[in-house]
Scaffold this motif. Structure first.
Motif, PDB file in Angstrom:
ATOM      1  N   LEU B 290      68.334  59.841 -29.406  1.00 40.55           N
ATOM      2  CA  LEU B 290      69.526  59.494 -28.977  1.00 40.55           C
ATOM      3  C   LEU B 290      70.541  60.595 -28.916  1.00 40.55           C
ATOM      4  O   LEU B 290      71.542  60.648 -28.204  1.00 40.55           O
ATOM      5  N   PHE B 291      70.483  61.623 -30.106  1.00 36.52           N
ATOM      6  CA  PHE B 291      71.374  62.624 -30.104  1.00 36.52           C
ATOM      7  C   PHE B 291      71.340  63.534 -28.609  1.00 36.52           C
ATOM      8  O   PHE B 291      72.269  63.822 -28.004  1.00 36.52           O
ATOM      9  N   THR B 292      70.103  63.547 -28.045  1.00 37.91           N
ATOM     10  CA  THR B 292      69.883  64.534 -27.124  1.00 37.91           C
ATOM     11  C   THR B 292      70.450  63.504 -25.744  1.00 37.91           C
ATOM     12  O   THR B 292      70.889  64.286 -24.805  1.00 37.91           O
ATOM     13  N   PHE B 293      70.224  62.217 -25.744  1.00 41.03           N
ATOM     14  CA  PHE B 293      70.889  61.680 -24.648  1.00 41.03           C
ATOM     15  C   PHE B 293      72.345  61.641 -24.760  1.00 41.03           C
ATOM     16  O   PHE B 293      73.042  62.028 -23.662  1.00 41.03           O
ATOM     17  N   LEU B 294      72.919  61.565 -25.833  1.00 43.45           N
ATOM     18  CA  LEU B 294      74.584  61.689 -25.766  1.00 43.45           C
ATOM     19  C   LEU B 294      74.807  63.184 -25.578  1.00 43.45           C
ATOM     20  O   LEU B 294      75.875  63.279 -24.548  1.00 43.45           O
ATOM     21  N   ALA B 295      74.115  64.192 -26.033  1.00 47.68           N
ATOM     22  CA  ALA B 295      74.583  65.457 -25.634  1.00 47.68           C
ATOM     23  C   ALA B 295      74.294  65.626 -24.175  1.00 47.68           C
ATOM     24  O   ALA B 295      75.069  66.287 -23.448  1.00 47.68           O
ATOM     25  N   TYR B 296      73.465  64.903 -23.500  1.00 46.67           N
ATOM     26  CA  TYR B 296      73.243  64.917 -21.967  1.00 46.67           C
ATOM     27  C   TYR B 296      74.311  64.630 -21.250  1.00 46.67           C
ATOM     28  O   TYR B 296      75.096  65.211 -20.356  1.00 46.67           O
ATOM     29  N   LEU B 297      74.991  63.366 -21.944  1.00 43.33           N
ATOM     30  CA  LEU B 297      76.064  62.963 -21.112  1.00 43.33           C
ATOM     31  C   LEU B 297      77.355  63.799 -21.180  1.00 43.33           C
ATOM     32  O   LEU B 297      78.080  63.923 -20.412  1.00 43.33           O
ATOM     33  N   TRP B 298      77.436  64.159 -22.278  1.00 41.42           N
ATOM     34  CA  TRP B 298      78.470  65.460 -22.681  1.00 41.42           C
ATOM     35  C   TRP B 298      78.524  66.478 -21.664  1.00 41.42           C
ATOM     36  O   TRP B 298      79.207  67.094 -20.909  1.00 41.42           O
ATOM     37  N   TYR B 299      77.337  66.948 -21.717  1.00 41.80           N
ATOM     38  CA  TYR B 299      76.869  68.357 -20.726  1.00 41.80           C
ATOM     39  C   TYR B 299      77.429  67.714 -19.130  1.00 41.80           C
ATOM     40  O   TYR B 299      77.690  68.501 -18.587  1.00 41.80           O
ATOM     41  N   LYS B 300      76.907  66.722 -18.934  1.00 38.73           N
ATOM     42  CA  LYS B 300      77.064  66.130 -17.414  1.00 38.73           C
ATOM     43  C   LYS B 300      78.700  66.139 -17.288  1.00 38.73           C
ATOM     44  O   LYS B 300      79.018  66.465 -16.228  1.00 38.73           O
ATOM     45  N   SER B 301      79.269  65.777 -18.231  1.00 36.08           N
ATOM     46  CA  SER B 301      80.729  65.494 -17.968  1.00 36.08           C
ATOM     47  C   SER B 301      81.519  66.897 -18.057  1.00 36.08           C
ATOM     48  O   SER B 301      82.258  66.958 -17.131  1.00 36.08           O
ATOM     49  N   TRP B 303      80.053  69.582 -17.149  1.00 35.64           N
ATOM     50  CA  TRP B 303      79.703  70.603 -16.070  1.00 35.64           C
ATOM     51  C   TRP B 303      80.099  69.964 -14.389  1.00 35.64           C
ATOM     52  O   TRP B 303      79.749  70.488 -13.662  1.00 35.64           O
ATOM     53  N   LYS B 304      80.773  68.719 -14.688  1.00 37.93           N
ATOM     54  CA  LYS B 304      80.914  68.151 -13.367  1.00 37.93           C
ATOM     55  C   LYS B 304      81.933  68.816 -12.373  1.00 37.93           C
ATOM     56  O   LYS B 304      82.903  69.238 -12.917  1.00 37.93           O
ATOM     57  N   GLY B 305      81.627  69.125 -11.279  1.00 44.18           N
ATOM     58  CA  GLY B 305      82.550  69.691 -10.288  1.00 44.18           C
ATOM     59  C   GLY B 305      82.545  71.198 -10.733  1.00 44.18           C
ATOM     60  O   GLY B 305      83.534  71.976 -10.236  1.00 44.18           O
ATOM     61  N   LEU B 306      81.679  71.967 -11.462  1.00 45.01           N
ATOM     62  CA  LEU B 306      81.670  73.304 -11.513  1.00 45.01           C
ATOM     63  C   LEU B 306      80.808  73.855 -10.556  1.00 45.01           C
ATOM     64  O   LEU B 306      80.868  75.132 -10.123  1.00 45.01           O
ATOM     65  N   LYS B 307      79.820  73.507  -9.620  1.00 46.27           N
ATOM     66  CA  LYS B 307      79.013  74.162  -8.860  1.00 46.27           C
ATOM     67  C   LYS B 307      79.306  73.595  -7.270  1.00 46.27           C
ATOM     68  O   LYS B 307      79.776  72.390  -7.240  1.00 46.27           O
TER      69      LYS B 307
END
Lengths: 410, 307
Positions: B290-301, B303-307
């Protein structure tokens, strides 16, 4: 004299700022600590290591409450008191044991990442050197910790490793006895290794972690292409809102969000090992109590020391010790033995590419050969692998000196 | 994805190293002994059909040395005296029919040293257990008798005490070779625990006799399940000489169920956290998923529009 706002309420933001410069600290250490954007998950290994060290520290504190550093009671305090009388003692112990093993896996990944991407060059020499000091300190911490359960492997590994200090034919028995505090490992030996494990080495490690972070701040971390980034100019782009054009990201929150995700994946793996696969980190031989009258048929160190143990083993006594000493210090010299100015991934660096992959495979071969008994074909493979290791390092200055500049680099 | 390729390289080298230092290295270091499922195939099958009543009459001779509590026959001597006489305290025979292999038991009654594989230890001195059956028929009768008196249910602890406990201590379960450590209290004035000291004196004497009998003190089995592999333990109990040639450890002759009971007890004492691990593990791992899933959502938000 700094200006103190007389109207600031105690512990208010302004009050803290006047006294501790919290805004500046936050900026310098996190929100404006710039990290290149061009990185992969291997750049999160530092954070993974810091977290694992945290796990070791916390689980260690709990174990320390019940462990008894007495040769007559140590074994039972670990295997009985902690394992069956203390609530969740088994969990702390398995977490501690598994983290001690896994931390070396991550250290090796971290080191080989640095070697692969050339992250020890051009202003980053001190990062490498402080990292190597950490490696040595972690090794001392791991070894001293391994003595504490006072099992068969604790005792006999302690015997073998302290014997190395007689320095072969120099026969410094006095030095060995001075280190042990006795003719053989006993109470004095256990007491001092206990002190090293729970006090001196952790202090040194924590100081070195601070130094390691410090050495990173000015040169910044490397990136996947070894590109030399003008961090100030790129930071200005980011601050101007050009998030896409800027080659950098702030440590907090952008880099941290990825770190946290990688940490999550790592902890799933780590706790899988803790609950379902901890045996690899807890050698069966050490579940027999120390017995000075009975040498175990196979004495071997934990897996992370095997490669250097195997460099010692295939040679006669004195050359073996010299080779072992060579293996211990040679990684420190990497920034100075690599004569090429190229900061680039190994795969783009000509012969160095082969040097890197041969070194990696050779060290794995040494690791496996360090564990199997030195008989027949294993001795031959081990001897060849030890020579390959030595020759690789001797060749390094020559092949890097001859290296052509990588395209796109000065 | 490029990062997954990098991960695959890291995982590959990690697994190769793991395979080399664990399964491979251990397969080289440890002798491989074939497990034969407690069949004791070197012993010939006994064709004779046993008669429990006849066996009972023959068993009277056993009671000269052994207790048979199930038949209300007490031990002729206490454990320490018995060990002074025989080297080791002879077992109570109530459980023999339940825990020992039938064929093994019949052969043991006819030719104890050979069946227990201890002939090499008794070249110059007699084995304390004499042959008690002269032919297949009397052996079968005795086996039938022991089976008739054996209880239907044997606990794991009883199995351990019968099969291992007269030679092997198990201090984490407070078990000694002469029985459970008595619960005693020191004298509040003198701080001395006289009862305990008396017990320890007896134990010391018993251990002395045992060392004379076997050559060395057999190991404490408290955490033997962590010190030896499951495979080693079962092949060793089945055929000690195959794993450790020359060992004083006899072939005990337990049947498959008997061994499973013994192992269960070794595991209960030596690895008491197993049920707790199994209970807590899924929760901790679930938490980190669960922690990893939430961290993944945070990471995606982030890094959005960075590349």
């Amino acid at each position: 004299m700094a200006h103190f706002d007389p109207n600031a309420r105690p512990f208010s933001h302004q009050w803290l700022n006047d006294r501790l410069a919290v805004d500046t600290l936050k900026r310098v250490l996190s929100t404006e600590y710039w990290i290149p954007k061009n990185i992969n998950f291997l750049w999160a290994m530092g954070m993974v290591l810091a977290a694992t060290f945290g796990v070791l520290l916390i689980s260690g504190i709990f174990l320390l409450m019940y462990y008894i550093p007495d040769t007559k009671q140590a074994f039972d305090s670990v295997n009985y008191t902690i394992m069956s009388e203390v609530g969740y003692g088994w969990l702390w112990r398995h977490m501690h044991g598994v983290a001690a093993s896994v931390v070396f896996l991550i250290i090796y990944i971290h080191m080989f990442t640095g070697i692969y991407y050339g992250s020890y060059k051009r202003g980053r020499e001190l990062i490498w050197l402080s990292g190597m000091l950490l490696f040595v300190s972690f090794s001392a911490e791991a070894f001293s910790g391994y003595m504490l359960p006072w099992g068969q492997m604790s005792y006999w590994a302690g015997m073998v490793i302290t014997n190395l200090f007689s320095l072969g034919s120099l026969d410094f028995q006095g030095l060995v006895e001075w280190i042990r505090g006795d003719y053989v490992p006993g109470q004095a030996f256990l007491g001092r290794f206990f002190m090293l494990h729970v006090l001196l080495m952790p202090l040194i490690i924590m100081a070195l972690i601070v130094l390691h972070f410090g050495t990173l701040r000015l040169p910044h971390v490397n990136n996947k292409d070894g590109e030399e980034i003008d961090f100030e100019a790129e930071a200005e782009k980011w601050k101007a809102g050009k998030r896409k054009e800027a080659k950098v990201i702030p440590f907090n929150p952008v880099f941290l969000s990825k770190d946290t995700f990688v940490l999550g994946v790592y902890f799933i793996f780590y706790f899988y090992l803790v609950f379902y696969h901890f045996e690899f980190a807890m050698d069966p031989v050490n579940f027999d109590p120390a017995d000075p009258l009975k040498t175990p048929p196979h004495i071997y160190p934990e897996w992370y020391f095997l490669w250097s143990y195997e460099i010692l083993r295939p040679f006669p006594k004195d050359p073996g010790l010299i080779a072992f000493g060579f293996a211990q210090v040679i990684f420190f010299l990497l920034p100075f033995l690599d004569r090429s100015p190229n900061v680039a991934p190994a795969n783009r660096r000509g012969i160095f590419k082969f040097w890197f992959w041969i070194l990696l495979v050779d060290m794995i071969v040494l690791t496996v050969m360090g564990k199997v008994p030195p008989i027949g074909i294993y001795t031959t493979i081990g001897t060849v692998a030890a020579w390959v290791f030595i020759i690789l390092w001797v060749l390094l200055p020559f092949i890097t000196k001859a290296e052509k500049p990588v395209r796109g680099h000065k | 994805m490029k990062e997954l390729k990098v991960l695959a390289v890291v995982v590959f080298f990690t697994l190769v190293t793991y395979w080399g230092v664990e399964p491979y290295a251990h397969s080289v270091m440890h002798k491989h002994v074939e497990f034969k499922n407690f069949k004791y195939e070197d012993l010939k099958p006994i064709a004779a059909k046993g008669d429990a009543a006849k066996g009972q009459a023959l068993a009277a001779a056993c009671a000269g040395c052994h207790s048979i509590k199930a038949a209300k026959m007490p031990a002729p001597m206490d454990p320490v005296t018995a060990s002074a006489t025989y080297g080791v305290n002879p077992p109570d025979l109530s459980l023999a029919g339940a825990l020992l292999d039938e064929k093994y038991l019949a052969h043991f009654l006819k030719d104890p040293t050979h069946t227990a594989m201890v002939a090499h230890k008794f070249k110059n001195k007699p084995y304390p257990m004499p042959p008690m059956a002269t032919d297949d028929q009397s052996a079968a009768d005795l086996v039938a008798y022991f089976k008739s008196i054996a209880p239907k249910e044997v606990t794991a602890k009883e199995a351990y005490e019968f099969a291992c406990g007269r030679c092997h201590e198990m201090r984490y379960a407070k078990w000694t070779q002469i029985g459970e450590e008595p619960k005693t209290k020191p004298n509040i004035q003198t701080k001395m625990d006289e009862e305990k000291l008396k017990f320890q004196e007896k134990l010391a004497q018993y251990k002395d006799h045992l060392v004379k009998y076997l050559g060395k003190l057999p190991p404490d089995l408290s955490i033997i399940v962590r010190a030896r592999s499951e495979d080693f333990l079962k092949t060793f109990v089945e055929d000690p000489q195959a794993q450790l040639p020359g060992t004083a450890m006899p072939r005990v002759g337990v049947n498959k169920e008997g061994y499973e009971k013994v192992f269960q007890y070794l595991e209960e004492v030596g690895d008491p956290s197993k049920p707790k691990r199994e209970a807590v593990g899924p929760w901790v791992i679930g938490y980190f998923i669960l922690f990893t899933f939430l961290a993944y959502l945070w990471y995606k938000s982030q890094w959005k529009g960075l590349k």
